[in-house]
Write a protein that holds these residues in place. Sequence first.
Motif, PDB file in Angstrom:
ATOM      1  N   GLN A 130       0.831  -1.207   0.000  1.00 47.72           N
ATOM      2  CA  GLN A 130       0.000   0.000   0.000  1.00 47.72           C
ATOM      3  C   GLN A 130       0.860   1.249   0.000  1.00 47.72           C
ATOM      4  O   GLN A 130       1.885   1.313   0.688  1.00 47.72           O
ATOM      5  CB  GLN A 130      -0.909   0.010   1.236  1.00 47.72           C
ATOM      6  CG  GLN A 130      -1.807   1.238   1.352  1.00 47.72           C
ATOM      7  CD  GLN A 130      -2.630   1.233   2.633  1.00 47.72           C
ATOM      8  OE1 GLN A 130      -2.427   0.388   3.511  1.00 47.72           O
ATOM      9  NE2 GLN A 130      -3.561   2.164   2.747  1.00 47.72           N
ATOM     10  N   TRP A 131       0.435   2.239  -0.779  1.00 47.11           N
ATOM     11  CA  TRP A 131       1.070   3.563  -0.721  1.00 47.11           C
ATOM     12  C   TRP A 131      -0.002   4.573  -0.343  1.00 47.11           C
ATOM     13  O   TRP A 131      -1.087   4.593  -0.937  1.00 47.11           O
ATOM     14  CB  TRP A 131       1.687   3.944  -2.064  1.00 47.11           C
ATOM     15  CG  TRP A 131       2.245   5.349  -2.055  1.00 47.11           C
ATOM     16  CD1 TRP A 131       3.232   5.834  -1.252  1.00 47.11           C
ATOM     17  CD2 TRP A 131       1.829   6.456  -2.876  1.00 47.11           C
ATOM     18  NE1 TRP A 131       3.480   7.159  -1.510  1.00 47.11           N
ATOM     19  CE2 TRP A 131       2.623   7.575  -2.513  1.00 47.11           C
ATOM     20  CE3 TRP A 131       0.882   6.605  -3.872  1.00 47.11           C
ATOM     21  CZ2 TRP A 131       2.492   8.818  -3.122  1.00 47.11           C
ATOM     22  CZ3 TRP A 131       0.736   7.852  -4.485  1.00 47.11           C
ATOM     23  CH2 TRP A 131       1.544   8.939  -4.102  1.00 47.11           C
ATOM     24  N   ILE A 132       0.294   5.397   0.645  1.00 50.64           N
ATOM     25  CA  ILE A 132      -0.620   6.444   1.080  1.00 50.64           C
ATOM     26  C   ILE A 132      -0.045   7.781   0.634  1.00 50.64           C
ATOM     27  O   ILE A 132       1.020   8.213   1.106  1.00 50.64           O
ATOM     28  CB  ILE A 132      -0.800   6.436   2.609  1.00 50.64           C
ATOM     29  CG1 ILE A 132      -1.287   5.065   3.077  1.00 50.64           C
ATOM     30  CG2 ILE A 132      -1.783   7.521   3.040  1.00 50.64           C
ATOM     31  CD1 ILE A 132      -1.315   4.909   4.590  1.00 50.64           C
ATOM     32  N   GLY A 133      -0.711   8.433  -0.295  1.00 44.73           N
ATOM     33  CA  GLY A 133      -0.210   9.708  -0.785  1.00 44.73           C
ATOM     34  C   GLY A 133      -1.118  10.288  -1.853  1.00 44.73           C
ATOM     35  O   GLY A 133      -2.016   9.627  -2.378  1.00 44.73           O
ATOM     36  N   THR A 174       4.485   5.862   2.519  1.00 43.64           N
ATOM     37  CA  THR A 174       3.735   7.112   2.565  1.00 43.64           C
ATOM     38  C   THR A 174       4.492   8.235   1.872  1.00 43.64           C
ATOM     39  O   THR A 174       5.722   8.214   1.766  1.00 43.64           O
ATOM     40  CB  THR A 174       3.470   7.545   4.021  1.00 43.64           C
ATOM     41  OG1 THR A 174       4.737   7.730   4.692  1.00 43.64           O
ATOM     42  CG2 THR A 174       2.657   6.495   4.761  1.00 43.64           C
ATOM     43  N   GLY A 175       3.715   9.237   1.426  1.00 41.58           N
ATOM     44  CA  GLY A 175       4.277  10.474   0.911  1.00 41.58           C
ATOM     45  C   GLY A 175       4.984  10.370  -0.421  1.00 41.58           C
ATOM     46  O   GLY A 175       5.256   9.292  -0.935  1.00 41.58           O
ATOM     47  N   SER A 176       5.319  11.525  -0.983  1.00 38.45           N
ATOM     48  CA  SER A 176       5.985  11.584  -2.279  1.00 38.45           C
ATOM     49  C   SER A 176       7.406  11.037  -2.224  1.00 38.45           C
ATOM     50  O   SER A 176       7.969  10.653  -3.243  1.00 38.45           O
ATOM     51  CB  SER A 176       6.015  13.035  -2.786  1.00 38.45           C
ATOM     52  OG  SER A 176       6.690  13.865  -1.848  1.00 38.45           O
ATOM     53  N   LYS A 211       8.447   6.827   1.794  1.00 39.34           N
ATOM     54  CA  LYS A 211       9.075   6.302   2.996  1.00 39.34           C
ATOM     55  C   LYS A 211       8.222   5.191   3.600  1.00 39.34           C
ATOM     56  O   LYS A 211       6.996   5.260   3.592  1.00 39.34           O
ATOM     57  CB  LYS A 211       9.263   7.419   4.032  1.00 39.34           C
ATOM     58  CG  LYS A 211      10.247   8.494   3.610  1.00 39.34           C
ATOM     59  CD  LYS A 211      11.654   7.933   3.488  1.00 39.34           C
ATOM     60  CE  LYS A 211      12.641   9.036   3.147  1.00 39.34           C
ATOM     61  NZ  LYS A 211      14.026   8.506   2.987  1.00 39.34           N
ATOM     62  N   LYS A 212       8.890   4.185   4.126  1.00 44.46           N
ATOM     63  CA  LYS A 212       8.178   3.090   4.762  1.00 44.46           C
ATOM     64  C   LYS A 212       7.563   3.581   6.067  1.00 44.46           C
ATOM     65  O   LYS A 212       8.233   4.228   6.867  1.00 44.46           O
ATOM     66  CB  LYS A 212       9.132   1.925   5.041  1.00 44.46           C
ATOM     67  CG  LYS A 212       8.442   0.711   5.649  1.00 44.46           C
ATOM     68  CD  LYS A 212       9.440  -0.418   5.876  1.00 44.46           C
ATOM     69  CE  LYS A 212       8.766  -1.615   6.534  1.00 44.46           C
ATOM     70  NZ  LYS A 212       9.726  -2.710   6.795  1.00 44.46           N
ATOM     71  N   ARG A 213       6.291   3.297   6.261  1.00 43.39           N
ATOM     72  CA  ARG A 213       5.615   3.730   7.482  1.00 43.39           C
ATOM     73  C   ARG A 213       6.055   2.846   8.640  1.00 43.39           C
ATOM     74  O   ARG A 213       5.969   1.618   8.576  1.00 43.39           O
ATOM     75  CB  ARG A 213       4.098   3.656   7.326  1.00 43.39           C
ATOM     76  CG  ARG A 213       3.356   4.312   8.491  1.00 43.39           C
ATOM     77  CD  ARG A 213       1.883   4.391   8.230  1.00 43.39           C
ATOM     78  NE  ARG A 213       1.242   3.074   8.290  1.00 43.39           N
ATOM     79  CZ  ARG A 213      -0.068   2.875   8.158  1.00 43.39           C
ATOM     80  NH1 ARG A 213      -0.857   3.896   7.925  1.00 43.39           N
ATOM     81  NH2 ARG A 213      -0.574   1.652   8.226  1.00 43.39           N
TER      82      ARG A 213
END
Length: 229
Positions: A76-79, A200-202, A205-207
Amino acid sequence: METIIQITAGKGPAECTWVVAQVLKTFMEEAKAEKIEVEVLEKENGTENGTINSVLLFLSGKHVSEFSKKWMGTVQWIGKSKFRKFHKRKNWFIGIFELEKLNWSTITEKDIKYQASRSSGAGGQHVNKVSSAIRATHIPTGISVQAMDSRSQHQNKKLAKQRLLLKLNDKKLKEYQEQFQQQWNNQLQVQRGNPVRVFTGSDFKKRKTDHTYKKQRQALKQQLRNESE
């Protein structure tokens, strides 16, 4: 130890293909740190620059199984979308899958049959009198090659073996590519929920998981204060 894995955006949009490209970079870095050899067998680029729809990787090394297990599943990527500025969606998912191992074993001399024959073509009297050409056949598959480059039967035998191994490697790669194409044609569904990795983020980075339980302790202390008042 060896394995083949696929990193894919499935049916996902351009954002997911960007995630595949970022995951590939992180995957390669971690593999290098753990002394895992990674070879790109097949790659399908996305429609946007710097994106990848799907990539097929060949992994080899001592701890391949342990390494790959840490990646298998949904990532998953959150961004915010890099391609649609006002798009509200912030959660994007891709999949990492292990392909079935093909029925290939280590090739040994017992699997190869050598046959000598007279060379054809230019070469004068030597060609007619000496059986210097060598045909090497891989018994399990029936694949064969011939070498007649040298007047030395021993040298032609070495050349024939080298060519046979190259041909067998090509066959093995084609079988993996066909397997990959079949899975891609089936349009693998990327399952959401319980991701094995979250970024996460542009900057991708691994959460980190909070193992300190600081918030829980503070909440418990506040609860105790309220009860004591």
